[in-house]
Design a protein around this motif. Structure first.
Motif, PDB file in Angstrom:
ATOM      1  N   LEU A   1       0.649  -1.167   0.496  1.00 36.20           N
ATOM      2  CA  LEU A   1       0.237  -0.293  -0.120  1.00 36.20           C
ATOM      3  C   LEU A   1       0.427   1.255   0.017  1.00 36.20           C
ATOM      4  O   LEU A   1       0.605   2.575  -0.459  1.00 36.20           O
ATOM      5  CB  LEU A   1      -0.880  -0.030   1.104  1.00 36.20           C
ATOM      6  N   ASN A   2       2.023   1.104   0.807  1.00 35.25           N
ATOM      7  CA  ASN A   2       2.752   3.125   0.791  1.00 35.25           C
ATOM      8  C   ASN A   2       3.662   2.580  -0.366  1.00 35.25           C
ATOM      9  O   ASN A   2       3.805   3.956  -0.897  1.00 35.25           O
ATOM     10  CB  ASN A   2       3.760   1.844   2.306  1.00 35.25           C
ATOM     11  N   ALA A   3       3.475   1.615  -1.111  1.00 39.22           N
ATOM     12  CA  ALA A   3       4.997   0.705  -2.394  1.00 39.22           C
ATOM     13  C   ALA A   3       3.545   1.548  -3.389  1.00 39.22           C
ATOM     14  O   ALA A   3       3.786   1.798  -4.901  1.00 39.22           O
ATOM     15  CB  ALA A   3       5.502  -0.025  -2.701  1.00 39.22           C
TER      16      ALA A   3
ATOM     17  N   GLY B   1       6.924   4.233  -3.279  1.00 39.32           N
ATOM     18  CA  GLY B   1       6.236   4.801  -3.680  1.00 39.32           C
ATOM     19  C   GLY B   1       5.952   5.723  -1.944  1.00 39.32           C
ATOM     20  O   GLY B   1       5.135   7.435  -2.187  1.00 39.32           O
ATOM     21  N   GLY B   2       6.432   4.989  -0.950  1.00 34.87           N
ATOM     22  CA  GLY B   2       6.054   6.282   0.180  1.00 34.87           C
ATOM     23  C   GLY B   2       6.829   7.249  -0.260  1.00 34.87           C
ATOM     24  O   GLY B   2       6.795   8.399   1.343  1.00 34.87           O
ATOM     25  N   ILE B   3       8.266   7.851  -0.318  1.00 33.01           N
ATOM     26  CA  ILE B   3       9.133   8.241  -0.917  1.00 33.01           C
ATOM     27  C   ILE B   3       9.025   9.232  -2.051  1.00 33.01           C
ATOM     28  O   ILE B   3       8.456  10.921  -1.950  1.00 33.01           O
ATOM     29  CB  ILE B   3      10.230   7.560  -1.140  1.00 33.01           C
ATOM     30  N   GLN B   4       8.128   8.659  -3.253  1.00 36.98           N
ATOM     31  CA  GLN B   4       7.278   9.548  -4.514  1.00 36.98           C
ATOM     32  C   GLN B   4       6.670  10.608  -3.246  1.00 36.98           C
ATOM     33  O   GLN B   4       6.138  11.748  -4.018  1.00 36.98           O
ATOM     34  CB  GLN B   4       6.727   8.764  -4.848  1.00 36.98           C
ATOM     35  N   LYS B   5       5.397   9.799  -2.218  1.00 35.53           N
ATOM     36  CA  LYS B   5       4.631  10.786  -1.643  1.00 35.53           C
ATOM     37  C   LYS B   5       5.342  12.154  -1.217  1.00 35.53           C
ATOM     38  O   LYS B   5       4.109  13.073  -1.309  1.00 35.53           O
ATOM     39  CB  LYS B   5       3.833   9.785  -0.627  1.00 35.53           C
TER      40      LYS B   5
ATOM     41  N   PRO C   1      20.211  14.947   0.233  1.00 35.02           N
ATOM     42  CA  PRO C   1      20.876  14.185   1.336  1.00 35.02           C
ATOM     43  C   PRO C   1      19.982  14.826   2.698  1.00 35.02           C
ATOM     44  O   PRO C   1      19.883  13.617   3.705  1.00 35.02           O
ATOM     45  CB  PRO C   1      21.971  15.052   1.680  1.00 35.02           C
ATOM     46  N   ILE C   2      19.816  16.024   3.609  1.00 39.65           N
ATOM     47  CA  ILE C   2      18.565  16.557   4.145  1.00 39.65           C
ATOM     48  C   ILE C   2      17.311  16.371   4.298  1.00 39.65           C
ATOM     49  O   ILE C   2      16.866  15.385   5.309  1.00 39.65           O
ATOM     50  CB  ILE C   2      18.864  18.438   4.045  1.00 39.65           C
ATOM     51  N   ILE C   3      16.923  15.884   2.592  1.00 38.27           N
ATOM     52  CA  ILE C   3      15.569  15.451   2.589  1.00 38.27           C
ATOM     53  C   ILE C   3      15.902  13.552   3.531  1.00 38.27           C
ATOM     54  O   ILE C   3      15.453  13.041   3.922  1.00 38.27           O
ATOM     55  CB  ILE C   3      15.140  15.017   1.905  1.00 38.27           C
ATOM     56  N   PHE C   4      16.691  12.830   3.085  1.00 31.96           N
ATOM     57  CA  PHE C   4      17.069  12.003   3.519  1.00 31.96           C
ATOM     58  C   PHE C   4      17.545  11.691   4.761  1.00 31.96           C
ATOM     59  O   PHE C   4      17.222  10.082   5.737  1.00 31.96           O
ATOM     60  CB  PHE C   4      17.854  11.078   2.068  1.00 31.96           C
ATOM     61  N   GLU C   5      17.633  12.406   5.500  1.00 30.11           N
ATOM     62  CA  GLU C   5      19.046  12.568   6.888  1.00 30.11           C
ATOM     63  C   GLU C   5      17.419  12.719   7.786  1.00 30.11           C
ATOM     64  O   GLU C   5      16.914  11.444   8.343  1.00 30.11           O
ATOM     65  CB  GLU C   5      19.564  13.298   7.207  1.00 30.11           C
ATOM     66  N   THR C   6      16.593  13.273   6.804  1.00 31.78           N
ATOM     67  CA  THR C   6      15.210  13.137   7.958  1.00 31.78           C
ATOM     68  C   THR C   6      14.895  12.305   7.792  1.00 31.78           C
ATOM     69  O   THR C   6      13.783  12.518   9.055  1.00 31.78           O
ATOM     70  CB  THR C   6      14.318  15.139   6.905  1.00 31.78           C
ATOM     71  N   LEU C   7      14.159  11.897   6.970  1.00 32.25           N
ATOM     72  CA  LEU C   7      13.768  10.339   6.591  1.00 32.25           C
ATOM     73  C   LEU C   7      14.197   9.409   7.312  1.00 32.25           C
ATOM     74  O   LEU C   7      13.405   9.042   7.780  1.00 32.25           O
ATOM     75  CB  LEU C   7      13.414   9.919   5.319  1.00 32.25           C
ATOM     76  N   ALA C   8      16.101   9.107   7.050  1.00 35.03           N
ATOM     77  CA  ALA C   8      15.787   8.154   7.710  1.00 35.03           C
ATOM     78  C   ALA C   8      15.712   8.307   9.834  1.00 35.03           C
ATOM     79  O   ALA C   8      15.862   7.321  10.431  1.00 35.03           O
ATOM     80  CB  ALA C   8      17.396   7.937   7.616  1.00 35.03           C
ATOM     81  N   ASP C   9      15.717   9.548   9.748  1.00 37.97           N
ATOM     82  CA  ASP C   9      15.643   9.663  11.854  1.00 37.97           C
ATOM     83  C   ASP C   9      14.013   9.301  12.411  1.00 37.97           C
ATOM     84  O   ASP C   9      14.222   8.838  13.003  1.00 37.97           O
ATOM     85  CB  ASP C   9      15.673  10.862  12.287  1.00 37.97           C
TER      86      ASP C   9
ATOM     87  N   ASP D   1       3.385   8.064   8.291  1.00 39.62           N
ATOM     88  CA  ASP D   1       2.603   9.138   7.087  1.00 39.62           C
ATOM     89  C   ASP D   1       2.789  10.337   5.981  1.00 39.62           C
ATOM     90  O   ASP D   1       3.880  10.944   7.028  1.00 39.62           O
ATOM     91  CB  ASP D   1       1.170   9.395   8.248  1.00 39.62           C
ATOM     92  N   PRO D   2       2.732  10.047   4.916  1.00 38.54           N
ATOM     93  CA  PRO D   2       3.716  10.970   3.897  1.00 38.54           C
ATOM     94  C   PRO D   2       3.941  12.906   4.873  1.00 38.54           C
ATOM     95  O   PRO D   2       4.059  13.261   4.379  1.00 38.54           O
ATOM     96  CB  PRO D   2       3.577  10.976   2.965  1.00 38.54           C
ATOM     97  N   ASP D   3       2.682  12.833   4.752  1.00 39.05           N
ATOM     98  CA  ASP D   3       2.296  14.553   5.194  1.00 39.05           C
ATOM     99  C   ASP D   3       2.755  14.710   6.263  1.00 39.05           C
ATOM    100  O   ASP D   3       4.002  15.523   6.644  1.00 39.05           O
ATOM    101  CB  ASP D   3       0.291  14.011   5.359  1.00 39.05           C
TER     102      ASP D   3
END
Length: 676
Positions: free
Chosen positions: A150-152, A514-518, A534-542, A549-551
Motif C-alpha cells: 500500500l505504501n509503495a 512509493g512512500g518516498i515519492q509521496k 541528502p537533507i531530505i533523506f537524513e530526515t526520513l532516516a530519523d 505517514d507521508p503528510d
C-alpha cells in the motif's frame, strides 16, 4: 424467513428429536440415506474449491453433520436393542457385508473403523492443528506485506482492505478447523463405543429377554451392528476425507481434480517407464495378458500427453506470427495509446515559433527551461513533446500534463505583449488580453508602439518569452504530478552514488519508493525544492521508523529545510512579512483535527471555515495590492491543516510554520487572521 434458512432450523430440531423420541424403521432408512448423500456432497464440494475460504462454512457444517450422525446412531441403537430392527438400509448393509460368516464381516468392519480412525481422522486432526498454528504465526508478516504494498502504491486502499479481511478470515477459518477436527475424532471414538454396546448388550438382551439362542443372537445383532456401523462410518469416512482435503488445500486457479491431473501427468515420459516396468512383471507368474493391457494403456496415455504440448506449441507459434504481422501492418495503433508527460500543442499560425528555419527558438528555450527547473526544483523534467494540431485555432496553443489539458493561450507573433499592474493609459492602443502565466491584464501591441509603452512603465515581452514563461510556470505548478515512481527511482539511483549508506537506512525499509515519492510530491506541491536530497533523506532516516505517514514526514522535512525555505521567502535574508493566526483560531483548528486509522483530517464547522476565509482573504488582498507574496505563519502542528483549509480558495497563499524560519530572521506581522 427464506425456505433454505427454515430447512436448516428444522434439521437441527429433527436432530434433537432423534435423541429423545424413537423413530420408525422406514424413517431411519430415509435419514440414513440423507446422511450418506450429504457426506457425498461435502466431499465433492471440498474437491472442487480452489481455496479453503470458498468453503468457509465447513467448520460449522462439520459440527452439524457430526451431531446428525450421532443422533442417527442413538436412534438406530435404540431400535436395535429394543426391537432387533433398525430399518431396511441397516439390515441390507449388514447382510451384504457379513453374508454367512459373521466373524469375517465383523473383521472387515473393524478394519474400516481402524482406517477411518487411525489414518484419516488422526491425519486430518494433525494437519488442522499445524495449519492453524502456521497461519496465525504468518499473520503479522502478511499484514506488514500488505502495508508495504500500500505504501509503495502497488495496491489501492480498497484492495488493501480486502486483503486484510482475507488474512483475518484465513486465520479464523484454520482456527475453527483446528477445533472442528476434534468433532471428527470424537465421532470416530463414539462410533467404536456404540458398536461395542450394540454387540454386548444385544447378546444380553437377545438371550435374556428375547429367548434367542447364542447363535441366533450373535447372527442377528452382529448383522444389525455391522450394518449400523457401516451406514455411520461410511459418511464419517467421507467427511474425514473432506476435512483432510480442505485443510491440506493450497490456493490455486483450479480445483483438486484439475490440479491432480495437471501435476501428476506433467512428465509424460515417466509413463513409459511405468509401462515398461508393468510389462516386465508379465514374465513372472503374474498374468501376462493383464500386465500387457495395463502397460499398453500407460504407453498410449504417455504418447497422447507428449503430443498435446507439440500441438499447443504449433498453435502458439501461429498466433505469434499472426500478432507479428498485425504489428507490422499500417493499421497498428499501439503508438496512439502512448501518453507523454508534457505536451505543447499549437495552431498552424504558430509554426514559425518552433521552426528553426524561420528563426524559431522555442526548442532551445525549453532545453533551458528544463535546466533551470532542475536547479530550482531538483527534479529532472521530462522531455516536452511539441506538435502542431490543426484542430486548434491558428494562434492558439495549449499545454497538457499526462494527457490532460491544464492551460491554454493565444499568441500574436507579429506583436508584443505589454503588461502593467497599476497603470492605465488609453493612448497605448492594442488588443486587450491577459498574460497567460499570471493572469495579469495586458495588451498585444505592434512594434511601432513598443518603445512608447516601455517609456510609460509597461513591461514588454516578445511572444517566445510569453510562451516560455507560461510553460515554466505550468511545469512548476504541476511538478508534483510529474514526479512518479520511475522518476523517484532515478533520483534514488543518483543519490546512491554519493550517499549509499544513507539510502540503505531509508529504503526499502522503513519506506518503499512509493512512500518516498509521496513525500517528495507533497514538497513540490507547495513549491519546495527537493534538490537537497541528502537533507531530505537524513530526515526520513530519523523519522521513518516513527511514522510512515507521508503528510507528517513532509512536515518534518520542511522543518529540516528551514534555511532553504527562509531564503526563498525572506527579503534580503533578514526579514519576512507575514500574517499570523490568532490563538483562538489555532485552538479551534487543533481541536477539529480528527484522528482515524486511515490518517488525520480536519473536520471544522462550516461557519467557522467561512469566518476564517473571510478574515484571511481581507488581509491577503491588501498584501496583493502592495505587490507582496501573501504568507501566513502558524504553529507547526496545524500548518498542513491550515494549508489544506485555504488551498481551494487561495492556492497562491504560502503557509509556513515557526520551525520553518531560521531564528535570525526578523518576522514582521502585518495582520492577524482571527474570527469573532
Amino acid at each position: 424467513m427464506k425456505a433454505k434458512d427454515l430447512s436448516v432450523l428444522l434439521g437441527v430440531i429433527l436432530i434433537i428429536i432423534m435423541l429423545v423420541i424413537p423413530l420408525p424403521g422406514w424413517l431411519l432408512s430415509i435419514l440414513i440415506l440423507c446422511n450418506i448423500s450429504l457426506a457425498l456432497v461435502v466431499i465433492l464440494v471440498s474437491m472442487n474449491t480452489q481455496e479453503p475460504l470458498q468453503f468457509s462454512i465447513f467448520p460449522s457444517l462439520l459440527l452439524l453433520l457430526t451431531l446428525f450422525r450421532l443422533g442417527l446412531n442413538v436412534s438406530t441403537t435404540r431400535s436395535i436393542l429394543s426391537k432387533a430392527d433398525a430399518g431396511g438400509v441397516v439390515d441390507t448393509f449388514g447382510s451384504f457385508v457379513i453374508g454367512d460368516n459373521p466373524l469375517v464381516g465383523f473383521v472387515v468392519f473393524v478394519i474400516l473403523v481402524i482406517i477411518q480412525f487411525l489414518v484419516i481422522t488422526k491425519g486430518a486432526e494433525r494437519v488442522s492443528e499445524v495449519s492453524a498454528r502456521f497461519t496465525l504465526d504468518a499473520m503479522p508478516g502478511k499484514q506488514m506485506s500488505i502495508d508495504a504494498d500500500l505504501n509503495a502504491g502497488l495496491i489501492s486502499e480498497h484492495e488493501a482492505k480486502e486483503r486484510r479481511e482475507k488474512v483475518e478470515k484465513e486465520a479464523d477459518f484454520h482456527g475453527s478447523m483446528d477445533g472442528a477436527s476434534k468433532f471428527v475424532k470424537g465421532d470416530a471414538i463414539a462410533g467404536i463405543i456404540i458398536v461395542l454396546i450394540n454387540i454386548i448388550f444385544g447378546l444380553i438382551i437377545g438371550m435374556a429377554q428375547m429367548d434367542l439362542t447364542f447363535q441366533e443372537a450373535i447372527h442377528t445383532f452382529m448383522r444389525l451392528t455391522v450394518g449400523d456401523g457401516l451406514v455411520s462410518q461410511i459418511p464419517a469416512l467421507l467427511i474425514s476425507t473432506a476435512t483432510g482435503i480442505v485443510v491440506t488445500r493450497i490456493s490455486t486457479e483450479g480445483n483438486l481434480g484439475s490440479d491432480v491431473s495437471d501435476q501428476l501427468l506433467q512428465y509424460p515420459k515417466l509413463l513409459f517407464i511405468a509401462a515398461g516396468t508393468i510389462f516386465l512383471l508379465g514374465f513372472t507368474p503374474i498374468n501376462f495378458l493383464l500386465t500387457t493391457s495395463i502397460a499398453t494403456i500407460l504407453a498410449i496415455a504417455g504418447y497422447l500427453l507428449l503430443k498435446k504440448p507439440q500441438e499447443e506449441m504449433v498453435s502458439t507459434v501461429e498466433e505469434d506470427q499472426t500478432e507479428s504481422e498485425a504489428m507490422k501492418s499500417e493499421e497498428n495503433v499501439i503508438e496512439l495509446i502512448s501518453m507523454d508527460p508534457i505536451e505543447f500543442e499549437f495552431g498552424y499560425a504558430l509554426i514559425p515559433l518552433v521552426d528553426t528555419n524561420q528563426g524559431g527558438d522555442l526548442l532551445d528555450r525549453i532545453v533551458m527551461i528544463r535546466r533551470q527547473l532542475a536547479i530550482e526544483l531538483g527534479l529532472v523534467i521530462p522531455v516536452v513533446r511539441i506538435r502542431d494540431n490543426i484542430q486548434l485555432n491558428p494562434n492558439e496553443y495549449r499545454i497538457k500534463i499526462k494527457g490532460n489539458e491544464v492551460d491554454k493561450g493565444e499568441l500574436l507573433l507579429d506583436h508584443y505583449l505589454a503588461m502593467t499592474p497599476d497603470l492605465e493609459d488609453e493612448s497605448i492602443e492594442g488588443v486587450e488580453t491577459k498574460e497567460p502565466a499570471f493572469g495579469l491584464p495586458a495588451k498585444w501591441i505592434n512594434e511601432d508602439t513598443k518603445d512608447e509603452a516601455e517609456m510609460m512603465g509597461y513591461t514588454v515581452v516578445d511572444p517566445p518569452s510569453v510562451v516560455s514563461t507560461h510553460i515554466t510556470e505550468i511545469i512548476k505548478k504541476h511538478a508534483y504530478q510529474l514526479l512518479g515512481r520511475e522518476e523517484t527511482k532515478q533520483l534514488l539511483d543518483h543519490l546512491k552514488e554519493s550517499y549509499p549508506i544513507l539510502l540503505e537506512e531509508v529504503t526499502p525499509e522503513p519506506l518503499r519508493i512509493g512512500g518516498i515519492q509521496k513525500v517528495l510530491s507533497k514538497l513540490l506541491w507547495e513549491n519546495v525544492s527537493i534538490r537537497n536530497l541528502p537533507i531530505i533523506f537524513e530526515t526520513l532516516a530519523d523519522y521513518g521508523n516513527m511514522t510512515t505517514d507521508p503528510d507528517l514526514l513532509a512536515e518534518y522535512v520542511r522543518q529540516a529545510l528551514a534555511p532553504q525555505i527562509t531564503k526563498q521567502y525572506a527579503k534580503d535574508d533578514s526579514s519576512v512579512r507575514v500574517l499570523t493566526i490568532s490563538g483562538n483560531v489555532e485552538k479551534m483548528i487543533a481541536e477539529s483535527i480528527q484522528q482515524t486509522e486511515h490518517g488525520n483530517y480536519l473536520a471544522i464547522d462550516p461557519e467557522a471555515q467561512q469566518n476564517i476565509f473571510k478574515s484571511a482573504s481581507e488581509h491577503v488582498e491588501k498584501l496583493a495590492i502592495q505587490g507582496e507574496t501573501p504568507i501566513i505563519l502558524c504553529s507547526p502542528p496545524i500548518r498542513m491543516y491550515v494549508k489544506q483549509l485555504l488551498e481551494r480558495y487561495m492556492p497562491h497563499v504560502v503557509v509556513l510554520s515557526y520551525n520553518e524560519l531560521e531564528a535570525n530572521v526578523q518576522v514582521q506581522s502585518v495582520g492577524v487572521v482571527d474570527v469573532p
